[in-house]
Design a protein around this motif. Structure first.
Motif, short mmCIF file in Angstrom:
data_model
loop_
_atom_site.label_atom_id
_atom_site.label_comp_id
_atom_site.label_asym_id
_atom_site.label_seq_id
_atom_site.Cartn_x
_atom_site.Cartn_y
_atom_site.Cartn_z
N PHE A 73 46.17 -25.53 -32.81
CA PHE A 73 47.45 -25.01 -33.18
C PHE A 73 48.21 -23.96 -32.24
N LEU A 74 47.52 -23.34 -31.31
CA LEU A 74 48.29 -22.55 -30.34
C LEU A 74 47.56 -22.84 -29.11
N LEU A 75 48.62 -23.11 -28.08
CA LEU A 75 48.40 -23.20 -26.70
C LEU A 75 47.48 -22.22 -26.31
N PRO A 76 47.65 -20.98 -26.30
CA PRO A 76 46.57 -20.24 -25.57
C PRO A 76 45.07 -20.57 -26.13
N LYS A 77 44.94 -20.73 -27.31
CA LYS A 77 43.67 -21.30 -27.72
C LYS A 77 43.02 -22.60 -27.06
N ALA A 78 44.06 -23.30 -26.79
CA ALA A 78 43.57 -24.50 -25.79
C ALA A 78 43.30 -24.08 -24.67
N LEU A 79 44.29 -23.53 -24.18
CA LEU A 79 43.76 -22.78 -22.51
C LEU A 79 42.47 -21.90 -22.58
N ALA A 138 39.74 -22.30 -24.41
CA ALA A 138 38.95 -23.49 -24.65
C ALA A 138 38.41 -24.36 -23.26
N LEU A 139 39.60 -24.52 -22.63
CA LEU A 139 39.33 -25.21 -21.42
C LEU A 139 38.69 -24.55 -20.39
N TRP A 140 39.12 -23.27 -20.37
CA TRP A 140 38.62 -22.33 -19.30
C TRP A 140 37.12 -21.97 -19.84
N PHE A 141 36.65 -22.00 -20.91
CA PHE A 141 35.32 -21.75 -21.31
C PHE A 141 34.59 -22.87 -20.92
N SER A 142 35.01 -24.09 -21.11
CA SER A 142 34.27 -25.15 -20.72
C SER A 142 34.39 -25.35 -19.41
N LEU A 143 34.91 -24.56 -18.41
CA LEU A 143 34.82 -25.07 -16.94
C LEU A 143 34.27 -23.82 -16.14
N GLN A 144 34.50 -22.40 -16.67
CA GLN A 144 34.16 -21.39 -15.60
C GLN A 144 32.91 -21.31 -15.26
N LEU A 157 51.40 -28.06 -31.99
CA LEU A 157 50.02 -28.57 -32.03
C LEU A 157 49.80 -28.91 -30.35
N VAL A 158 48.77 -28.92 -29.85
CA VAL A 158 48.45 -29.36 -28.61
C VAL A 158 47.23 -29.96 -28.74
N THR A 159 46.90 -31.03 -27.82
CA THR A 159 45.53 -31.49 -27.87
C THR A 159 44.90 -31.34 -26.37
N ALA A 160 43.81 -30.82 -26.28
CA ALA A 160 43.26 -30.54 -24.81
C ALA A 160 41.88 -31.09 -24.87
N GLU A 161 41.39 -31.66 -23.59
CA GLU A 161 40.16 -32.33 -23.58
C GLU A 161 39.80 -32.22 -21.94
N ILE A 162 38.40 -32.20 -21.62
CA ILE A 162 38.13 -32.43 -20.13
C ILE A 162 37.09 -33.63 -20.49
N THR A 163 37.52 -34.92 -19.90
CA THR A 163 36.70 -36.20 -20.09
C THR A 163 35.30 -35.86 -19.87
N GLY A 164 34.37 -36.01 -20.45
CA GLY A 164 32.76 -36.12 -20.26
C GLY A 164 32.46 -34.75 -20.27
N ILE A 165 33.37 -33.68 -20.92
CA ILE A 165 32.60 -32.29 -21.02
C ILE A 165 33.31 -31.70 -22.22
N MET A 166 34.41 -31.91 -22.48
CA MET A 166 34.89 -31.15 -23.82
C MET A 166 35.75 -32.31 -24.55
N PRO A 167 35.29 -32.72 -25.76
CA PRO A 167 36.07 -34.00 -26.41
C PRO A 167 37.52 -33.62 -26.71
N PRO A 168 38.54 -34.63 -26.92
CA PRO A 168 39.85 -34.14 -27.18
C PRO A 168 39.76 -33.29 -28.58
N THR A 169 40.38 -32.09 -28.56
CA THR A 169 40.52 -31.17 -29.70
C THR A 169 41.87 -31.06 -29.94
N ILE A 170 42.50 -30.66 -31.19
CA ILE A 170 43.65 -30.26 -31.44
C ILE A 170 43.66 -28.85 -32.00
#
Length: 94
Positions: free
Chosen positions: A21-27, A29-35, A6-19
């Motif tokens: 199951f797979l790191l590629p899904k987290a990466l 989601a982060l890119w989707f929030s930034l691109q 499990l991995v937790t990913a977030e971008i403060t003020g943009i994407m709340p901390p989210t858990i």
């Protein structure tokens, strides 16, 4: 490379901390929030490479395993945010 921890990913003020199951899904989601944000060109290219590139998952797994939680500034015109990724226990331990 698939790391099924499990991995937790977030971008403060943009994407709340989210858990995830797979790191590629987290990466992804982060890119989707930034691109489509107003990132400077070098910062945009860096995040694109390390969140979506062919070695992105390997790079982040190695960083998390050897260094610990990853925290990077995200500089936008209105403020500075922080992109954070860390391994998470099944109970959601921070």
């Amino acid at each position: 490379m698939r790391d099924n921890r499990l991995v937790t990913a977030e971008i403060t003020g943009i994407m709340p901390p989210t858990i995830y199951f797979l790191l590629p899904k987290a990466l992804s989601a982060l890119w989707f929030s930034l691109q489509f944000r107003s990132l400077g060109r070098p910062q945009w290219e860096w995040f694109e490479r390390y969140l979506t590139g062919p070695s992105a998952e390997r790079f982040v797994v190695e960083y998390l395993n050897h260094t610990g939680p990853l925290s990077l500034p995200v500089i936008l015109p209105e403020s500075v945010h922080h992109l954070r990724i860390r391994w998470t226990t099944p109970e959601g331990d921070q």
